[in-house]
Scaffold this motif. Structure first.
Motif, PDB file in Angstrom:
ATOM      1  N   MET A 292      59.234  41.260  58.521  1.00  0.00           N
ATOM      2  CA  MET A 292      58.397  39.943  58.798  1.00  0.00           C
ATOM      3  C   MET A 292      58.429  39.265  57.322  1.00  0.00           C
ATOM      4  N   LYS A 293      58.557  37.671  57.514  1.00  0.00           N
ATOM      5  CA  LYS A 293      58.737  37.076  56.282  1.00  0.00           C
ATOM      6  C   LYS A 293      57.250  36.675  55.912  1.00  0.00           C
ATOM      7  N   ILE A 294      56.772  37.202  54.649  1.00  0.00           N
ATOM      8  CA  ILE A 294      55.356  36.918  54.127  1.00  0.00           C
ATOM      9  C   ILE A 294      55.135  36.046  53.115  1.00  0.00           C
ATOM     10  N   SER A 295      54.796  34.825  53.075  1.00  0.00           N
ATOM     11  CA  SER A 295      54.305  34.222  52.039  1.00  0.00           C
ATOM     12  C   SER A 295      53.134  34.067  51.410  1.00  0.00           C
ATOM     13  N   GLY A 296      52.975  34.013  50.039  1.00  0.00           N
ATOM     14  CA  GLY A 296      51.708  33.844  49.361  1.00  0.00           C
ATOM     15  C   GLY A 296      51.427  32.646  48.928  1.00  0.00           C
ATOM     16  N   ILE A 297      50.040  32.496  48.793  1.00  0.00           N
ATOM     17  CA  ILE A 297      49.581  31.169  48.198  1.00  0.00           C
ATOM     18  C   ILE A 297      48.365  31.326  47.269  1.00  0.00           C
ATOM     19  N   ILE A 298      48.126  30.693  46.219  1.00  0.00           N
ATOM     20  CA  ILE A 298      47.073  30.920  45.315  1.00  0.00           C
ATOM     21  C   ILE A 298      46.294  29.660  45.573  1.00  0.00           C
TER      22      ILE A 298
ATOM     23  N   ALA B  69      57.597  31.351  57.621  1.00  0.00           N
ATOM     24  CA  ALA B  69      56.655  32.261  56.963  1.00  0.00           C
ATOM     25  C   ALA B  69      56.111  32.672  58.343  1.00  0.00           C
ATOM     26  N   GLU B  70      56.360  34.207  58.672  1.00  0.00           N
ATOM     27  CA  GLU B  70      55.532  34.903  59.896  1.00  0.00           C
ATOM     28  C   GLU B  70      54.042  35.260  59.406  1.00  0.00           C
ATOM     29  N   GLY B  71      53.672  35.483  58.101  1.00  0.00           N
ATOM     30  CA  GLY B  71      52.584  35.677  57.862  1.00  0.00           C
ATOM     31  C   GLY B  71      52.192  35.111  56.402  1.00  0.00           C
ATOM     32  N   ILE B  72      50.858  34.794  56.234  1.00  0.00           N
ATOM     33  CA  ILE B  72      50.540  34.070  54.922  1.00  0.00           C
ATOM     34  C   ILE B  72      49.371  34.882  54.305  1.00  0.00           C
ATOM     35  N   VAL B  73      49.625  35.179  53.287  1.00  0.00           N
ATOM     36  CA  VAL B  73      48.431  35.812  52.401  1.00  0.00           C
ATOM     37  C   VAL B  73      47.973  34.715  51.158  1.00  0.00           C
ATOM     38  N   ALA B  74      46.762  34.683  51.025  1.00  0.00           N
ATOM     39  CA  ALA B  74      46.132  33.742  50.001  1.00  0.00           C
ATOM     40  C   ALA B  74      45.182  34.594  49.241  1.00  0.00           C
ATOM     41  N   VAL B  75      45.468  34.319  47.783  1.00  0.00           N
ATOM     42  CA  VAL B  75      44.867  35.074  46.977  1.00  0.00           C
ATOM     43  C   VAL B  75      43.758  33.844  46.319  1.00  0.00           C
ATOM     44  N   MET B  76      42.422  33.778  46.546  1.00  0.00           N
ATOM     45  CA  MET B  76      41.491  32.592  46.820  1.00  0.00           C
ATOM     46  C   MET B  76      40.463  32.869  45.438  1.00  0.00           C
ATOM     47  N   SER B  77      40.009  32.081  44.803  1.00  0.00           N
ATOM     48  CA  SER B  77      38.888  32.222  43.714  1.00  0.00           C
ATOM     49  C   SER B  77      37.551  32.453  44.476  1.00  0.00           C
ATOM     50  N   GLY B  78      36.776  33.318  43.844  1.00  0.00           N
ATOM     51  CA  GLY B  78      35.530  33.775  44.571  1.00  0.00           C
ATOM     52  C   GLY B  78      34.472  32.659  44.621  1.00  0.00           C
ATOM     53  N   ASN B  79      33.517  33.055  44.030  1.00  0.00           N
ATOM     54  CA  ASN B  79      32.158  32.060  43.900  1.00  0.00           C
ATOM     55  C   ASN B  79      32.216  31.029  42.755  1.00  0.00           C
ATOM     56  N   PHE B  80      33.137  31.288  41.671  1.00  0.00           N
ATOM     57  CA  PHE B  80      33.195  30.347  40.777  1.00  0.00           C
ATOM     58  C   PHE B  80      34.960  29.633  40.690  1.00  0.00           C
TER      59      PHE B  80
ATOM     60  N   LEU C  55      50.617  43.700  46.193  1.00  0.00           N
ATOM     61  CA  LEU C  55      50.643  44.023  47.641  1.00  0.00           C
ATOM     62  C   LEU C  55      51.879  44.680  48.079  1.00  0.00           C
ATOM     63  N   GLY C  56      52.685  44.289  47.630  1.00  0.00           N
ATOM     64  CA  GLY C  56      54.065  44.930  47.915  1.00  0.00           C
ATOM     65  C   GLY C  56      55.179  44.627  48.959  1.00  0.00           C
ATOM     66  N   ASN C  57      54.526  43.560  49.563  1.00  0.00           N
ATOM     67  CA  ASN C  57      55.337  43.206  50.975  1.00  0.00           C
ATOM     68  C   ASN C  57      55.332  41.532  51.148  1.00  0.00           C
ATOM     69  N   VAL C  58      55.010  40.787  49.972  1.00  0.00           N
ATOM     70  CA  VAL C  58      54.930  39.601  49.934  1.00  0.00           C
ATOM     71  C   VAL C  58      56.066  38.946  49.262  1.00  0.00           C
ATOM     72  N   GLN C  59      57.211  38.300  50.021  1.00  0.00           N
ATOM     73  CA  GLN C  59      58.292  37.968  49.584  1.00  0.00           C
ATOM     74  C   GLN C  59      58.429  36.692  48.806  1.00  0.00           C
TER      75      GLN C  59
END
Length: 404
Positions: free
Chosen positions: A1-7, A29-40, A92-96
């Motif tokens: 599975m091709k996984i793409s990351g976004i910040i 991309a078959e999967g999308i992982v986002a690292v998102m800012s929290g409350n600030f 995460l180990g599997n984001v390409q």
């Protein structure tokens, strides 16, 4: 599975973000992982919507798994912001790959500019320090040095905010030897801090927040579910604003001495003395105006005031994140998490309480996160109960919900 990351921040989610997500999907991309800012957020403000609401909207917009960028990195300069996001995606180990927008749209040109910045910061660090001590701002010094060493065309890349953040991602990947493959998508429509919507109807998050605060109807600039969430939150008094923290910030500054200020994140070059003298200010606006100089951009000063309020120290943003916290996911996101279990470099969990016990560093980071959420509750017109972050449970977003 091709996984793409976004910040990302998605503050709030708008049509430009959807365009980016569509482009990532179209690239395979078959999967999308986002690292998102929290409350600030990185500009030095409370997020307009809380992190769990924004994470749910991100899932509705096409993201499969949302992980939290801890507050010391979310409220940080571009280099530390990028380092935190890249570290979590890598762990995460599997984001390409990592996908990000840029005004340039050319990964080779961005890579050249990133290399130029690395050389200036390492081989010519003493020269940079001399200029900074002379009162010049960091971006100005870096741009001038890159122009002299690599030419004006390369230096001009640094003049655009998304390019600058893209360069920070590339340098973070290089620094930590991350296997993430960088991919850039040319930003279209309104610019990062554009004061007007573009002809195609897209608008920057800055414009949307300002327009909405003035009573504007933003439904054409945002997906309908995001617009309804923003409107409903506003009606319920649940939108955040740093302005509502004015009294807390003034109190904290008036009760903090220069020695304590010196250890606060992003405080340097004697700024602690300027901050201490400014404690007599009677409003947030007066305070910011009294400490603003050519050397210190307003976004940095706003972040510093929040660092003081949240007790974020220099050391808190200089080490890699100690864990990955899960904010939201759908069925595909659950599959991504399952696939990553034997590949992870850090502990991942939805439970902040569980993560807090994984290491001493994790305990410190989790405590800052919980405290920042408690203070975020005070940034709203309607104040909610404290100590909510350790108790919060996430729910799985089903596919049909994401399509509504």
């Amino acid at each position: 599975m091709k996984i793409s990351g976004i910040i990302c921040e998605y503050n709030p989610l708008h049509n430009g973000h959807l365009y980016h997500l569509e482009q990532v999907r179209q690239s395979g991309a078959e999967g999308i992982v986002a690292v998102m800012s929290g409350n600030f957020v990185q500009r030095g403000d409370a997020a307009i919507l809380d992190k769990f609401t924004r994470a749910k909207l991100a899932i509705q917009g096409g993201v499969d798994l949302v992980l939290e960028l801890p507050v010391p990195y979310a409220l940080a300069p571009a280099e530390n912001f990028a380092m935190g996001g890249v570290a979590i995606l890598t762990a995460l180990g599997n984001v390409q790959e990592i996908s990000f927008g840029s005004e340039c749209g050319d990964i080779r040109f961005l890579s050249q500019a990133a290399q130029a910045c690395r050389v200036c910061k390492t081989e010519y660090a003493d020269v940079m320090d001399d200029f900074l001590r002379s009162g010049y701002s960091y971006p100005e010094v870096l741009s001038q040095m890159v122009a002299q060493l690599y030419g004006q065309e390369t230096a001009d890349v640094l003049r655009h905010p998304n390019n600058t953040l893209a360069i920070a991602y590339l340098n973070a990947i290089e620094e930590m030897h991350s296997p993430l493959r960088p991919v850039t998508i040319q930003r279209k429509g309104a610019g990062h801090n554009s004061a007007q919507p573009a002809a195609d109807g897209t608008a920057s998050a800055t414009y949307i927040r300002q327009f909405f605060s003035e009573g504007g109807d933003c439904r054409r600039m945002m997906p309908s579910y995001a617009w309804h969430a923003l409107r409903d939150a506003s009606l319920a008094g649940h939108t955040g604003s740093m302005q509502n923290l004015e009294r807390l910030i003034l109190y904290k500054l008036r009760t903090t001495d220069p020695d304590e200020l010196r250890s606060i994140a992003e405080v340097g070059q004697g700024l602690e003395h300027r901050l201490y003298k400014a404690k007599r200010a009677s409003s947030l606006e007066e305070l910011l105006q009294s400490i603003q100089t050519k050397r210190y951009p307003m976004a940095r000063l706003r972040r510093i005031l929040l660092h003081i309020l949240l007790d974020i120290r220099t050391a808190d943003m200089q080490q890699y994140p100690p864990y990955g916290r899960i904010l939201a996911f759908n069925d595909k996101g659950r599959e991504i998490l399952r696939d990553s279990k034997q590949k992870r470099l850090l502990p991942f969990s939805h439970s902040l309480a569980e993560l807090a016990h994984t290491s001493r560093e994790a305990g410190r980071c989790a405590a800052l996160e919980s405290q920042s959420t408690d203070i975020y509750q005070l940034s709203r017109q309607v104040i909610e109960k404290g100590e909510s972050d350790f108790r919060r449970r996430i729910t799985l977003s089903r596919k049909n919900e994401a399509e509504n």
